[in-house]
Design an enzyme around this catalytic site. Structure first.
Site, PDB file in Angstrom:
ATOM      1  N   LYS A  81       0.668  -1.120   0.007  1.00 33.79           N
ATOM      2  CA  LYS A  81       0.094   0.041  -0.060  1.00 33.79           C
ATOM      3  C   LYS A  81       0.796   1.325  -0.124  1.00 33.79           C
ATOM      4  O   LYS A  81       1.569   1.552   1.054  1.00 33.79           O
ATOM      5  CB  LYS A  81      -1.016   0.154   1.267  1.00 33.79           C
ATOM      6  CG  LYS A  81      -1.846   1.242   0.922  1.00 33.79           C
ATOM      7  CD  LYS A  81      -2.538   1.667   2.260  1.00 33.79           C
ATOM      8  CE  LYS A  81      -1.916   2.668   2.846  1.00 33.79           C
ATOM      9  NZ  LYS A  81      -1.801   3.926   2.113  1.00 33.79           N
TER      10      LYS A  81
ATOM     11  N   CYS B 279      13.834  10.795   6.017  1.00 41.48           N
ATOM     12  CA  CYS B 279      13.875  10.508   7.527  1.00 41.48           C
ATOM     13  C   CYS B 279      14.816  10.819   8.320  1.00 41.48           C
ATOM     14  O   CYS B 279      14.763  10.895   9.492  1.00 41.48           O
ATOM     15  CB  CYS B 279      13.276   9.158   7.742  1.00 41.48           C
ATOM     16  SG  CYS B 279      14.672   7.893   6.712  1.00 41.48           S
TER      17      CYS B 279
ATOM     18  N   GLY C 226       7.158   4.883   7.822  1.00 41.46           N
ATOM     19  CA  GLY C 226       6.277   6.179   7.944  1.00 41.46           C
ATOM     20  C   GLY C 226       6.470   6.639   9.215  1.00 41.46           C
ATOM     21  O   GLY C 226       7.583   6.681   9.928  1.00 41.46           O
ATOM     22  N   SER C 227       5.632   7.520   9.718  1.00 42.52           N
ATOM     23  CA  SER C 227       5.850   8.283  10.705  1.00 42.52           C
ATOM     24  C   SER C 227       5.779   7.432  12.269  1.00 42.52           C
ATOM     25  O   SER C 227       5.104   6.304  12.348  1.00 42.52           O
ATOM     26  CB  SER C 227       4.371   9.419  11.013  1.00 42.52           C
ATOM     27  OG  SER C 227       3.326   8.782  11.318  1.00 42.52           O
ATOM     28  N   THR C 228       5.984   8.050  13.312  1.00 37.36           N
ATOM     29  CA  THR C 228       6.156   7.431  14.429  1.00 37.36           C
ATOM     30  C   THR C 228       4.811   7.145  15.062  1.00 37.36           C
ATOM     31  O   THR C 228       4.408   6.001  15.525  1.00 37.36           O
ATOM     32  CB  THR C 228       7.301   8.045  15.364  1.00 37.36           C
ATOM     33  OG1 THR C 228       8.552   8.041  15.180  1.00 37.36           O
ATOM     34  CG2 THR C 228       7.172   7.494  16.955  1.00 37.36           C
ATOM     35  N   ALA C 229       4.005   8.117  14.926  1.00 32.59           N
ATOM     36  CA  ALA C 229       2.668   8.109  15.397  1.00 32.59           C
ATOM     37  C   ALA C 229       2.022   6.801  14.782  1.00 32.59           C
ATOM     38  O   ALA C 229       1.328   5.846  15.348  1.00 32.59           O
ATOM     39  CB  ALA C 229       1.794   9.184  15.119  1.00 32.59           C
ATOM     40  N   THR C 230       1.882   6.684  13.399  1.00 29.62           N
ATOM     41  CA  THR C 230       1.246   5.432  12.554  1.00 29.62           C
ATOM     42  C   THR C 230       2.079   4.242  12.994  1.00 29.62           C
ATOM     43  O   THR C 230       1.276   3.161  13.114  1.00 29.62           O
ATOM     44  CB  THR C 230       1.448   5.849  11.093  1.00 29.62           C
ATOM     45  OG1 THR C 230       0.850   7.246  10.903  1.00 29.62           O
ATOM     46  CG2 THR C 230       0.803   4.759  10.390  1.00 29.62           C
ATOM     47  N   GLY C 231       3.381   4.369  13.248  1.00 27.32           N
ATOM     48  CA  GLY C 231       4.200   3.142  13.388  1.00 27.32           C
ATOM     49  C   GLY C 231       3.633   2.646  14.835  1.00 27.32           C
ATOM     50  O   GLY C 231       3.519   1.445  15.126  1.00 27.32           O
TER      51      GLY C 231
ATOM     52  N   GLU D 167      10.196   1.370  10.624  1.00 30.90           N
ATOM     53  CA  GLU D 167      11.279   2.248  10.192  1.00 30.90           C
ATOM     54  C   GLU D 167      10.404   3.586  10.303  1.00 30.90           C
ATOM     55  O   GLU D 167       9.555   3.855   9.525  1.00 30.90           O
ATOM     56  CB  GLU D 167      11.766   2.055   8.751  1.00 30.90           C
ATOM     57  CG  GLU D 167      12.750   0.898   8.615  1.00 30.90           C
ATOM     58  CD  GLU D 167      13.899   0.933   9.125  1.00 30.90           C
ATOM     59  OE1 GLU D 167      14.428   1.898   9.814  1.00 30.90           O
ATOM     60  OE2 GLU D 167      14.333  -0.263   9.298  1.00 30.90           O
TER      61      GLU D 167
ATOM     62  N   GLU E  20       9.695  15.894  14.081  1.00 32.41           N
ATOM     63  CA  GLU E  20      10.023  15.742  13.112  1.00 32.41           C
ATOM     64  C   GLU E  20       9.146  16.815  12.204  1.00 32.41           C
ATOM     65  O   GLU E  20       7.973  16.815  11.994  1.00 32.41           O
ATOM     66  CB  GLU E  20       9.939  14.338  12.548  1.00 32.41           C
ATOM     67  CG  GLU E  20      10.678  13.999  11.316  1.00 32.41           C
ATOM     68  CD  GLU E  20      10.071  12.881  10.898  1.00 32.41           C
ATOM     69  OE1 GLU E  20       8.835  12.323  11.008  1.00 32.41           O
ATOM     70  OE2 GLU E  20      10.954  12.297  10.171  1.00 32.41           O
TER      71      GLU E  20
END
Ligand code: NDP
Length: 498
Positions: A197, A306, A250-255, A272, A402
């Site tokens: 995706k 990143c 992707g971002s830390t929040a989504t991760g 990552e 970030e």
């Protein structure tokens, strides 16, 4: 849909833009079961150039079931490793052959410089692809001695690595081709199937990649693509019970959200995530090396990297010279659309991301930060001036979070001790750089820096054979390197009495 801007694009790119929106399942472009689409914008003008499918949970289910069927019947995983390797090398050749089409499409949907698309999205991608293709034939376990009890019998014990199953690859928008391939290639090299995706703002090149894999000989169903947003397609994919492994960038929040999903289903996961990467400049550093290094480290791809340098800590004696040289450099940058090969400042990926980066600068202004703006940018398109923020202070939002834009914070420090303490004062730990001519100082500081990669006298260089990933909240797991495929396998111990 079509591109109607001022640059000439390849007929193949125009053709691709005018295709009906589709996802890629079982070896072909297919329509969504729903009718929702998402516009794809040219970031240099804000105009729509194509529509992409906004996949439904049903679309995702179809894609995962196709990948699962391909995995179970062994059409790919039971191929001889040498045959998988040959097909993946051919895949790399075809990406290079179609390089200009890939590069132009990527620049059109992402906004980045065509030079970067050619060099990284195509050139570097092909090198990563060949590296991983070669790992197909290196998968191995170990034999080991045991101390098992039991009469006269002998024991043979060993491990084997087995392809994990269906991999969900979730990719961000900053390097859509390269990072998609960092998910797809290790999955394919191991014999797994994959459902990719891409980000909803850069969905196009993933579809061309899947088509190209088929042309190279990857069997239908092994590599599927669903386009669409994270909230529906992403959630459906990461929660799907037939997914064995999630590879997310992707971002830390989504991760974190995906990590929680993974744990509740016991799905294997590699994360990552974001960085807030410091660059420490010691007083003996060579400015002739530092300035181009920080310009690349901070402003490559508009800072949408990143591992981009974003916090510079410089020892006091060099501060004025460094700020002066960086100010001159950001003022001298040429500005323009990504399709203009001479332009060094290109639009950011989307209006939403432009607004986010501007909000950090507005906050910094409101807090009284000293902001130095570089080359002026046009009103049309999602441009942001390259910017230095002098003495931003440790509590400013743009020091802590970030930004993912062309913004470098620069802070004067008394000595290396202060620099290391402030560099490590972050919840993130992806990359960091040290700039010095003194090898002794460098070697002492390397071990004290909390980051997955430490560069000395360079920043942001990555290589397929050099493991990459984050300390702290920058992620879990490592990509690249000879052990990369381990994360796409299950380890099985075998114990034979004879
Ligand atoms: P996001 O985390 O917003 O999105 C990444 C992907 O996840 C997108 O495809 C997104 O879909 C999807 N997604 C969003 N929410 C969910 C969800 N709940 N479940 C499943 N999938 C979801 O990151 P960005 O696309 O904004 O990319 C920038 C970020 O990526 C930065 O933080 C950057 O540091 C990081 N990054 C890290 C790298 C590394 O190697 N450590 C390398 C490159 C980037 P959609 O956007 O379509 O809604």
């Amino acid at each position: 849909m079509a591109y109607d801007g001022p640059f000439t694009i390849e007929p193949k790119v125009s053709e691709f833009l005018s295709l009906d929106p589709a996802i890629f399942i079982d070896g072909d472009r297919v329509a969504s079961e729903g009718s929702a689409t998402l516009p794809v914008y040219d970031p240099s003008s804000g105009r729509v150039i194509a529509d992409a499918v906004d996949a439904t949970a049903g679309d995702v289910d179809r894609a995962v079931r196709s990948a699962d069927a391909a995995f179970r019947d062994g059409r790919w995983r039971h191929m001889r490793p040498a045959d998988r390797e040959r097909i993946l090398l051919k895949f790399a050749d075809l990406v290079l052959e179609k390089g200009e089409t890939f590069a132009q499409l990527e620049t059109l949907e992402q906004g980045k410089s065509i030079a970067i698309s050619r060099m990284f999205e195509v050139g570097a991608s092909s090198e990563w692809m060949r590296y991983v293709a070669g790992l197909s034939t290196k998968i191995s376990g170990r034999t080991f001695d045991t101390s098992l009890p039991g009469g006269p019998q002998h024991w043979t014990t060993y491990t084997r690595r087995e392809a994990i199953g269906v991999v969900a690859g979730i990719a961000p928008w900053n390097f859509p081709i390269l990072i998609a391939l960092w998910k797809v290639m290790p999955a394919l090299a191991t014999g797994c199937s994959v459902v990719l995706k891409p980000s909803e703002v850069t969905p196009l090149t993933a579809l061309l990649l899947a088509q190209t894999a088929i042309e190279a000989g990857v069997p239908a169903g092994v590599f599927n693509v669903v386009t669409g947003g994270g909230a529906v397609a992403g959630v459906a994919l990461t929660n799907h019970p037939l997914i064995a492994k999630i590879s997310f960038t992707g971002s830390t929040a989504t991760g974190k959200a995906i990590g929680q999903t993974a744990i509740s289903n016991m799905t294997r996961v590699t994360l990552e995530l974001g960085g807030k990467n410091p660059a420490i400049v010691l007083k003996d550093a060579d400015l002739a090396t530092v300035i181009p290094g920080l310009m690349a480290g901070g402003f490559l791809n508009g800072g949408q990297v990143c591992a981009a340098a974003s916090r510079v800590y410089v020892e006091a004696p060099l501060y004025d010279d460094l700020v002066g040289a960086l100010t001159a450099a950001i003022n001298g940058m040429t500005v323009g659309a990504g399709l203009d090969p001479a332009a060094q400042v290109n639009p950011l990926v989307s209006a939403a991301h432009q607004a986010k980066v501007l909000s950090y600068l507005d906050d910094a202004k409101a807090q009284g930060a000293n902001i130095v703006s570089g080359a002026a940018v046009p009103e049309e398109g999602y441009f942001i001036q390259p910017t230095l923020v002098l003495e931003p202070g440790d509590n400013l939002k743009l020091t802590r979070e970030e930004v993912f834009g062309p913004v470098l914070g620069i802070t004067k420090v008394a000595d290396a001790e202060e620099a290391v303490a402030r560099a490590n004062d972050s919840s993130l730990g992806l990359g960091a750089s040290l700039w010095t001519r003194d090898l002794g100082s460098a070697m002492t500081l390397i071990s004290r820096i909390e980051a997955g990669t430490v560069w000395v006298n360079s920043h942001v260089y990555i290589d397929p054979n050099m493991p990459f990933g984050g300390f702290k909240q920058s992620g879990i797991g490592r990509d690249f390197g000879i052990d990369w495929l381990d994360a796409y396998t299950e380890l099985k111990s075998v114990c034979i009495a004879h």
